[in-house]
Design an enzyme around this catalytic site. Structure first.
Site, PDB file in Angstrom:
ATOM      1  N   GLU A 123       0.826  -1.222   0.000  1.00  0.00           N
ATOM      2  CA  GLU A 123       0.000   0.000   0.000  1.00  0.00           C
ATOM      3  C   GLU A 123       0.854   1.264   0.000  1.00  0.00           C
ATOM      4  O   GLU A 123       0.366   2.349   0.306  1.00  0.00           O
ATOM      5  CB  GLU A 123      -0.935   0.014   1.218  1.00  0.00           C
ATOM      6  CG  GLU A 123      -1.884  -1.163   1.325  1.00  0.00           C
ATOM      7  CD  GLU A 123      -2.948  -1.212   0.228  1.00  0.00           C
ATOM      8  OE1 GLU A 123      -2.941  -0.355  -0.669  1.00  0.00           O
ATOM      9  OE2 GLU A 123      -3.767  -2.145   0.284  1.00  0.00           O
ATOM     10  N   HIS A 178      -3.063   2.364   8.135  1.00  0.00           N
ATOM     11  CA  HIS A 178      -4.150   1.602   7.510  1.00  0.00           C
ATOM     12  C   HIS A 178      -4.375   0.334   8.322  1.00  0.00           C
ATOM     13  O   HIS A 178      -3.411  -0.307   8.747  1.00  0.00           O
ATOM     14  CB  HIS A 178      -3.777   1.248   6.066  1.00  0.00           C
ATOM     15  CG  HIS A 178      -4.644   0.191   5.464  1.00  0.00           C
ATOM     16  ND1 HIS A 178      -6.010   0.327   5.351  1.00  0.00           N
ATOM     17  CD2 HIS A 178      -4.359  -1.040   4.964  1.00  0.00           C
ATOM     18  CE1 HIS A 178      -6.509  -0.770   4.796  1.00  0.00           C
ATOM     19  NE2 HIS A 178      -5.531  -1.619   4.557  1.00  0.00           N
ATOM     20  N   HIS A 231      -7.714  -2.858   9.565  1.00  0.00           N
ATOM     21  CA  HIS A 231      -8.988  -3.526   9.270  1.00  0.00           C
ATOM     22  C   HIS A 231      -9.802  -3.685  10.564  1.00  0.00           C
ATOM     23  O   HIS A 231     -10.044  -4.815  10.999  1.00  0.00           O
ATOM     24  CB  HIS A 231      -8.730  -4.917   8.669  1.00  0.00           C
ATOM     25  CG  HIS A 231      -7.814  -4.942   7.484  1.00  0.00           C
ATOM     26  ND1 HIS A 231      -7.158  -6.084   7.063  1.00  0.00           N
ATOM     27  CD2 HIS A 231      -7.449  -3.961   6.599  1.00  0.00           C
ATOM     28  CE1 HIS A 231      -6.436  -5.826   5.985  1.00  0.00           C
ATOM     29  NE2 HIS A 231      -6.582  -4.542   5.693  1.00  0.00           N
ATOM     30  N   GLU A 245     -18.085  12.113  22.491  1.00  0.00           N
ATOM     31  CA  GLU A 245     -16.766  12.625  22.107  1.00  0.00           C
ATOM     32  C   GLU A 245     -16.508  12.599  20.591  1.00  0.00           C
ATOM     33  O   GLU A 245     -15.547  13.203  20.122  1.00  0.00           O
ATOM     34  CB  GLU A 245     -15.669  11.776  22.774  1.00  0.00           C
ATOM     35  CG  GLU A 245     -15.686  11.839  24.287  1.00  0.00           C
ATOM     36  CD  GLU A 245     -15.127  13.146  24.828  1.00  0.00           C
ATOM     37  OE1 GLU A 245     -14.054  13.552  24.391  1.00  0.00           O
ATOM     38  OE2 GLU A 245     -15.800  13.758  25.682  1.00  0.00           O
ATOM     39  N   HIS A 270     -13.209  -3.242   3.357  1.00  0.00           N
ATOM     40  CA  HIS A 270     -11.774  -3.500   3.505  1.00  0.00           C
ATOM     41  C   HIS A 270     -11.231  -2.964   4.835  1.00  0.00           C
ATOM     42  O   HIS A 270     -10.703  -3.724   5.632  1.00  0.00           O
ATOM     43  CB  HIS A 270     -11.005  -2.891   2.312  1.00  0.00           C
ATOM     44  CG  HIS A 270      -9.538  -3.172   2.336  1.00  0.00           C
ATOM     45  ND1 HIS A 270      -8.808  -3.492   1.223  1.00  0.00           N
ATOM     46  CD2 HIS A 270      -8.637  -3.183   3.359  1.00  0.00           C
ATOM     47  CE1 HIS A 270      -7.542  -3.714   1.541  1.00  0.00           C
ATOM     48  NE2 HIS A 270      -7.416  -3.516   2.841  1.00  0.00           N
TER      49      HIS A 270
HETATM   50  P1  13P Z   1       0.769  -5.417   3.092  1.00  0.00           P
HETATM   51  O1  13P Z   1       1.099  -6.732   3.786  1.00  0.00           O
HETATM   52  O2  13P Z   1       1.406  -5.333   1.728  1.00  0.00           O
HETATM   53  O3  13P Z   1       1.120  -4.255   3.977  1.00  0.00           O
HETATM   54  O4  13P Z   1      -0.795  -5.376   2.822  1.00  0.00           O
HETATM   55  C1  13P Z   1      -1.710  -5.507   3.870  1.00  0.00           C
HETATM   56  C2  13P Z   1      -3.006  -4.838   3.601  1.00  0.00           C
HETATM   57  O5  13P Z   1      -3.713  -4.495   4.522  1.00  0.00           O
HETATM   58  C3  13P Z   1      -3.411  -4.580   2.200  1.00  0.00           C
HETATM   59  O6  13P Z   1      -4.484  -3.689   2.137  1.00  0.00           O
HETATM   60 ZN    ZN Z   2      -5.688  -3.662   4.021  1.00  0.00          ZN
END
Ligand code: 13P
Ligand code: ZN
Length: 286
Positions: free
Chosen positions: A122, A145, A147, A175, A216
């Site tokens: 990413e 980033h 999940h 909050e 995602h």
């Molecule tokens: P990477 O292992 O390349 O960092 O990817 C993980 C991910 O969350 C892809 O969206």
């Molecule tokens: Zn991801």
């Protein structure tokens, strides 16, 4: 030279990765972090003239992305395919310190990825997001980033409209509007790891510090690791409350008049265009 494994920026970074893992935001290799470092915090730990190897952007995921506006900037970045649960125990293999090379088409590895690894897939989304955030906030240093479970679940059942999504999250605890008055940006499902999602994320990052990738995960940006972590933590908690409520009837909720009291108390500038009542919508800047 001092031992880089003792560097405060590295310790904070790896501890943050562990916290993200423990909260269930980063299963397996899910998620990635990039942290803009300052030369002065690095100089006691690394010889900045020593390049371990050069890593082109083309490779695992071919990319046409150009990072030349970030030439010379140094980032601490998680490696692709690396498990967040292992980052703190073994940073030298799982993270790297990279400098954007002249021309913006490759990086110079200054430390890390010792077993031959490379930066996250990413990377385009991260670097483009850094450029976008720096253009509106010169102090921005972190792009994160992950999940988060509840936020991801919410993207399956909530309308993908960013005004409505932001409003719902604001209602989920007092909050929220204080922590993310800018609301959240929402992107449709797109193929991850590509320039295209990178450009789309960066475009949103000019307006929002939080960008949700439907089905995602989420991107967050901030001045510090703590601030960025706290932003995602607050959004994720709001999503958790939303999921706990589920389809039960809402009997009490925060009103826009309540939001306005908070706005005045904390002197914040929210996205009034995300409000429903005309008396507030007309306070919107554009
Ligand atoms: P990477 O292992 O390349 O960092 O990817 C993980 C991910 O969350 C892809 O969206
Ligand atoms: Zn991801």
């Amino acid at each position: 030279m001092k031992n880089i494994l003792e560097a405060p920026f590295l310790k904070e970074f790896t501890a943050t990765a562990s916290n993200m893992y423990r909260l269930g935001w980063d299963e397996r290799n899910g998620g990635n972090i990039s942290y803009l470092l300052k030369e002065e915090e690095l100089k006691d730990y690394l010889d900045l003239n020593h390049v371990v190897r050069r890593i082109p952007f083309a490779g695992v995921h071919p990319t046409s992305f150009d990072a030349s506006p970030l030439e010379g900037k140094i980032f601490l970045v998680t490696g692709t395919g690396r498990y967040f649960k292992n980052v703190e125990r073994d940073p030298a293999n799982n993270v790297g310190i990279v400098r954007i090379a002249k021309g913006g088409k490759e990086v110079e590895l200054l430390w890390g990825y010792e077993d031959g690894g490379r930066f996250t897939s990413e990377f385009p989304a991260h670097m483009m997001s850094h450029m976008a955030r720096l253009s509106v906030d010169p102090e921005n240093r972190v792009v994160m980033h992950c999940h988060p479970t509840n936020l991801l679940a919410m993207t399956y059942v909530h309308e993908a409209d960013e005004a409505k999504f932001s409003h719902t999250l604001w209602e989920m605890s007092t909050e929220c509007i204080v922590v993310f008055p800018d609301g959240v940006g929402v992107l449709p499902w797109m193929l991850c790891g590509t320039d295209k999602i990178g450009y789309a994320t960066a475009e949103k990052m000019k307006e929002f510090r939080t960008v949700i990738w439907l089905l995602h995960g989420v991107y967050g940006a901030g001045k510090t690791l703590d601030e960025t972590f706290g932003l995602i933590e607050t959004v994720e908690k709001a999503a958790q409350i939303y999921n706990i409520i589920g389809s039960r009837e809402i009997k009490n909720t925060l009103t826009e008049d309540n939001f306005k009291e908070l706005i005045d108390l904390f002197a914040i500038e929210p996205r009034y265009d995300f409000f429903r009542e005309e008396k507030y919508r007309k306070l919107a800047k554009k």
